[in-house]
Motif scaffolding. Sequence first.
Motif, PDB file in Angstrom:
ATOM      1  N   GLY B 403       0.778  -1.162   0.138  1.00  0.00           N
ATOM      2  CA  GLY B 403       0.026  -0.141   0.115  1.00  0.00           C
ATOM      3  C   GLY B 403       0.821   1.285   0.090  1.00  0.00           C
ATOM      4  N   ALA B 404       0.379   2.310  -0.624  1.00  0.00           N
ATOM      5  CA  ALA B 404       0.863   3.525  -0.646  1.00  0.00           C
ATOM      6  C   ALA B 404      -0.145   4.701  -0.209  1.00  0.00           C
ATOM      7  N   HIS B 405       0.262   5.635   0.620  1.00  0.00           N
ATOM      8  CA  HIS B 405      -0.763   6.430   1.312  1.00  0.00           C
ATOM      9  C   HIS B 405       0.172   7.897   1.300  1.00  0.00           C
ATOM     10  N   THR B 406      -0.668   8.775   1.008  1.00  0.00           N
ATOM     11  CA  THR B 406      -0.045  10.076   1.180  1.00  0.00           C
ATOM     12  C   THR B 406      -0.994  10.899   2.039  1.00  0.00           C
ATOM     13  N   VAL B 407      -0.525  11.925   2.864  1.00  0.00           N
ATOM     14  CA  VAL B 407      -1.362  12.435   3.910  1.00  0.00           C
ATOM     15  C   VAL B 407      -0.762  13.951   3.952  1.00  0.00           C
ATOM     16  N   PRO B 408      -1.017  14.639   3.290  1.00  0.00           N
ATOM     17  CA  PRO B 408      -0.224  15.993   3.313  1.00  0.00           C
ATOM     18  C   PRO B 408      -1.408  17.011   3.998  1.00  0.00           C
TER      19      PRO B 408
END
Lengths: 249, 483
Positions: B403-408
């Motif tokens: 999984g890849a997650h981006t939390v900006p």
Amino acid sequence: MLDIKNLHVAVGGKEILKGLTLSLQPGQVHAIMGPNGSGKSTLSYVLAGRAGYDITEGSITYNGEDLSALKPEERAAKGVFLAMQYPVEIPGVTTMTFLKTALNAQRRARGEPDLDAIGVLKLVRAKAKTLNVSEEMLKRPLNVGFSGGEKKRLEILQMAVFEPKLAILDETDSGLDIDALRLVAEGVNALRDPSRAMLVITHYQRLLDYIVPDRIHVLAGGRIVAEGGKELALELEAKGYEHIVKVPA
Amino acid sequence: MSIAVETKQQVAEIGEKYKYGFVTDIEMDMAPRGLSEDTVHFISAKKGEPEWMLEWRLGAFKRWLTMKEPNWARVHYPKIDYQASYYYAAPKNTPLKQSLDEVDPKLLETYKKLGIPLHEQMALAGVAVDAVFDSVSVATTFKDKLNEAGVIFCPISEAIRDHPDLVKKYLGTVVPVTDNFFATLNAAVFSDGTFVYVPKGVRCPMELSTYFRINASETGQFERTLIIADEGSYVSYLEGCTAPKRDENQLHAAVVELIALDNAEIKYSTVQNWYPGDENGLGGIFNFVTKRGDCRGKKSKISWTQVETGSAITWKYPSCILRGDESVGEFYSIAIANNYQQADTGTKMIHLGANTRSRIISKGISAGKAQNTYRGLVSVYGKAKNARNYTQCDSLLIGGECGAHTVPYIESRNPTARIEHEATTSKIAEDQLFYCLQRGIPQDEAVSLIVNGFCREVLQQLPMEFAVEAQKLVGISLEGSVG
């Protein structure tokens, strides 16, 4: 050099090649012509060993060896080269780096020592010149933002650098204007060699004006339906595939 | 063979491939197991510290007792028993100052296996290494040349004794003692680390480098790094990390503080290759690290570059406080997670001054069953007029189970700010792989080539000698990740 016997190939369970037989000797250039969907690209992929192209019957013998038992990279090291219809982009990897990596991978597989960066550079530069591949192109990421003509020229440059024994050119003419076509064809002709066999796959006759084949095979419905000398291409051009090919259902 | 089956087989093998998983058999001098005020006293006494330092540690320890472990990151791990660890381990018979010749040959052998150039070749490479073996710095090289330039580069324990004014002035001013659970723990029990001071107007004559390595089992490593670039100075610092293979998890909670005064620049590069655990997720380093830089002066610049390929868990957000007007913060990151690794990493860019600029380039690669999260904060305060940020977050997936997650997080309190965020997620395409194979490049090498291409913008930021190592590491970490 290449002996294909009664080759049946299925893709996703669907049979595409249905008993193809073909033989190619060193020094010869054969053309495979055929309408869309006849199995031309399937033939090129199965020769190169792409995953998902399953041989269900028949055999491919290359220099006395069962080609289908080899991995794609092993085939490459043994001199099988496929110039692709749609060369892929690899962002961030410069063309030069790619050429060096590939060349040395092939050399290593053959038990030859690596060529150092300078050696590769010299080799590539010398070959690039005749194909009008600029220094700037070699520094750009592989195929990224390249025009159709640039991509095809780069395929031929790779062929010149790797010096394969068996070169398969899959629709190398597609997407090229007449000048680009001539340049690519000249590049290919310069690589004709008594020790090298070529299989030129094309939909149109025009490429064969420039790369004149020793023999033409017409592929339709997964089988060779007609064979002849270079004049067969002209006949096809004049009368269309339907006349020659009684396309099986 | 289907891709899925092959992937499983190859992933199963990769756990065996951690090249740095050897243990050096050296007698250790250890603190009693567990953590109490006594432990803090023990460490401080071992280091021969002055009273003020002990007080500082005890204050931190008291504070830590009241704190809770953070749980907001996208990482899952069994509860850490802080009483089960050893907090201090030093190779025995190691008097404090010694030349390289006096160092235990076994230790040098370890470094050799790691490929650290500790001897003459270092002169050629132009790298000075302050090697931290577990907790004590055993060999510091190139001091003379640095002395000439007025650069102080020494173990922080030495700086506490020899340069107390500098340490007192800057320690804990970027990452306060109270900052967060792990940083506070570090403040209480840090055993050693690196101290760098570059005086006004000096361009540090060589790349400075520290190689961290956790050797003893069940020990935590709590190193503390403090780098000060005085007005108009420049320093580039390299940090490399490896740890041996063990079944138990080991805690690593470091603190790094950077301070750049007017017109100063600090470039901080990390290649982190801690043991990631085996293919079933057993063992591996828990890496909870607080790294922060303070662009305290005007027109100062701090640039973080990190290549994170190791650790079972990575919890790390190298950040920049852009306090000085026209200061610049940069964060270039490659985070690779394979098998059961979990990485939650990113940065914080805090724009306080006017005309401050920041740039974030993050490349996350996930393979196996790994989870990879980019977590970043861009915050523009009211006085930071014309602040600019550019963020680019790219994720690459290998296989179908990761999984890849981006939390900006983006906050702006100034209408003149310009903040850009771009994000992409892609997979290694089958046609890219086939193309490489057809040209004779074997699968693992093809993956390495494609991933290195994906990471190119970040790799280019690394100093040359590090970049080559990092490129190889990228390949090794992903071996067998594609069927």
